[in-house]
Every structure is written in C-alpha cells, then in structure tokens.
Motif scaffolding. Sequence first.
Motif, mmCIF file in Angstrom:
data_model
loop_
_atom_site.group_PDB
_atom_site.id
_atom_site.type_symbol
_atom_site.label_atom_id
_atom_site.label_comp_id
_atom_site.label_asym_id
_atom_site.label_seq_id
_atom_site.Cartn_x
_atom_site.Cartn_y
_atom_site.Cartn_z
ATOM 1 N N ALA A 12 0.839 -1.208 0.000
ATOM 2 C CA ALA A 12 0.000 0.000 0.000
ATOM 3 C C ALA A 12 0.873 1.257 0.000
ATOM 4 O O ALA A 12 0.582 2.228 -0.708
ATOM 5 C CB ALA A 12 -0.933 0.010 1.211
ATOM 6 N N LEU A 13 1.960 1.247 0.768
ATOM 7 C CA LEU A 13 2.867 2.398 0.791
ATOM 8 C C LEU A 13 3.556 2.572 -0.550
ATOM 9 O O LEU A 13 3.730 3.693 -1.027
ATOM 10 C CB LEU A 13 3.899 2.251 1.913
ATOM 11 N N LEU A 20 1.778 9.263 -5.950
ATOM 12 C CA LEU A 20 2.273 10.626 -5.711
ATOM 13 C C LEU A 20 3.333 11.004 -6.753
ATOM 14 O O LEU A 20 3.334 12.110 -7.281
ATOM 15 C CB LEU A 20 2.848 10.747 -4.303
ATOM 16 N N ARG A 21 4.234 10.071 -7.027
ATOM 17 C CA ARG A 21 5.284 10.328 -8.016
ATOM 18 C C ARG A 21 4.675 10.566 -9.400
ATOM 19 O O ARG A 21 5.034 11.516 -10.091
ATOM 20 C CB ARG A 21 6.273 9.160 -8.061
ATOM 21 N N ASP A 22 3.717 9.719 -9.790
ATOM 22 C CA ASP A 22 3.088 9.868 -11.104
ATOM 23 C C ASP A 22 2.352 11.198 -11.229
ATOM 24 O O ASP A 22 2.409 11.859 -12.264
ATOM 25 C CB ASP A 22 2.128 8.708 -11.377
ATOM 26 N N MET A 55 8.190 15.363 -3.318
ATOM 27 C CA MET A 55 8.804 15.279 -1.989
ATOM 28 C C MET A 55 7.921 14.470 -1.035
ATOM 29 O O MET A 55 8.433 13.759 -0.172
ATOM 30 C CB MET A 55 9.086 16.675 -1.431
ATOM 31 N N THR A 56 6.615 14.561 -1.192
ATOM 32 C CA THR A 56 5.732 13.735 -0.368
ATOM 33 C C THR A 56 5.933 12.263 -0.723
ATOM 34 O O THR A 56 5.935 11.399 0.157
ATOM 35 C CB THR A 56 4.258 14.142 -0.561
ATOM 36 N N VAL A 65 17.742 4.652 -5.233
ATOM 37 C CA VAL A 65 17.989 5.257 -6.542
ATOM 38 C C VAL A 65 16.823 6.179 -6.903
ATOM 39 O O VAL A 65 17.011 7.317 -7.343
ATOM 40 C CB VAL A 65 18.191 4.173 -7.626
ATOM 41 N N THR A 66 15.616 5.690 -6.683
ATOM 42 C CA THR A 66 14.423 6.492 -6.959
ATOM 43 C C THR A 66 14.378 7.710 -6.044
ATOM 44 O O THR A 66 14.058 8.811 -6.493
ATOM 45 C CB THR A 66 13.153 5.633 -6.777
ATOM 46 N N LEU A 67 14.702 7.519 -4.769
ATOM 47 C CA LEU A 67 14.714 8.637 -3.826
ATOM 48 C C LEU A 67 15.650 9.745 -4.288
ATOM 49 O O LEU A 67 15.283 10.926 -4.278
ATOM 50 C CB LEU A 67 15.161 8.161 -2.435
ATOM 51 N N LYS A 68 16.841 9.370 -4.688
ATOM 52 C CA LYS A 68 17.833 10.357 -5.138
ATOM 53 C C LYS A 68 17.317 11.113 -6.357
ATOM 54 O O LYS A 68 17.397 12.339 -6.416
ATOM 55 C CB LYS A 68 19.146 9.633 -5.466
ATOM 56 N N THR A 69 16.754 10.395 -7.298
ATOM 57 C CA THR A 69 16.252 11.034 -8.523
ATOM 58 C C THR A 69 15.080 11.961 -8.224
ATOM 59 O O THR A 69 15.008 13.069 -8.754
ATOM 60 C CB THR A 69 15.828 9.957 -9.545
ATOM 61 N N ILE A 70 14.180 11.519 -7.373
ATOM 62 C CA ILE A 70 13.022 12.348 -7.011
ATOM 63 C C ILE A 70 13.493 13.636 -6.339
ATOM 64 O O ILE A 70 13.003 14.728 -6.652
ATOM 65 C CB ILE A 70 12.045 11.575 -6.104
#
Length: 149
Positions: A12-13, A20-22, A55-56, A65-70
């Motif tokens: 779910a998370l 949120l990213r999309d 950021m949310t 990797v995704t965190l860094k890119t976001i």
Amino acid sequence: PTEISARRRGLALLAMANDLRDKGIEIANDAVRDDNAGNYEDAINKYCKAAEYLMTATKYEKNPVTLKTIREKSLEYVQRAEALKQGLAGKGAGGKKAGGGGGSKEEEEESEDDDVEPEPLTEEQLAKAEAEMKEELSKLIGMESVKKQ
C-alpha cells in the motif's frame, strides 16, 4: 497473519509513493509546457506543486535510486520556479499570483532529516531499480528546452 499484513501495508505504501510520483510527473510536464508557452505564473505554481508531490512521495519510497532522482528533480523544479519568479519580478509583472507553494525547500530539508537509512541493495536490485527509474524518467518532458531560453 502479521507477515501478510506487513506485506500488504508495504504494498500500500509503495502504491501511494507511485501515485504521488506519477501525479508529480504529470504536473511537472504541465509546468514545462506552460514554461515553454510563456505562461510563467502558471508554470511557477505547477513547478512548486510538482515538487510538493514528489517530496511527499519520498516519505513512502524505499528505493534509494528512486529517492535520489526524485529529490534531484524536486530541487530542479523549485530552482526553475525561483528563476521564473525573479524574472517576473524583474519585469515588474507582479509576482503576486506566483507566490503559491513556496515551502518546498523547507519540506525537502525536513524530509532529509527524517529519513531512515534503507537497507543496502544488492547489485541485481540496484540494476533493476535503475532500469525502472529510467523507464519512469522517460515519461518526463525534458527541462532542456526550458533551460535554452
């Protein structure tokens, strides 16, 4: 039972982070279009809103990797919004409407302080994550066209 419910909570998370990213990507693409069309006040608001969504998403994202890119994209959007605000202020075009969403940098700093270090990924997991991120980033409209102006 507890293992299954923990797995469901994790899924779910992950779904929430993806949603949120999309949404952030969709808003960022609109911002770039507005920016290229000269609709700077709309672009400013959308860049800030996209950064907020992204950021949310970092609060729920586990892939480093995704965190860094976001985070990098969020910072890029906030910086572009600031540059547009300064440009509008310099032209005397009243930056009043452009004031929305200015707290993004603070949110970014706060979320970095709150981050719990994720477990290190294996080489295989990293390769898979990078491939997934490249696919997601291909959905983004490039900011290169905006930077040329």
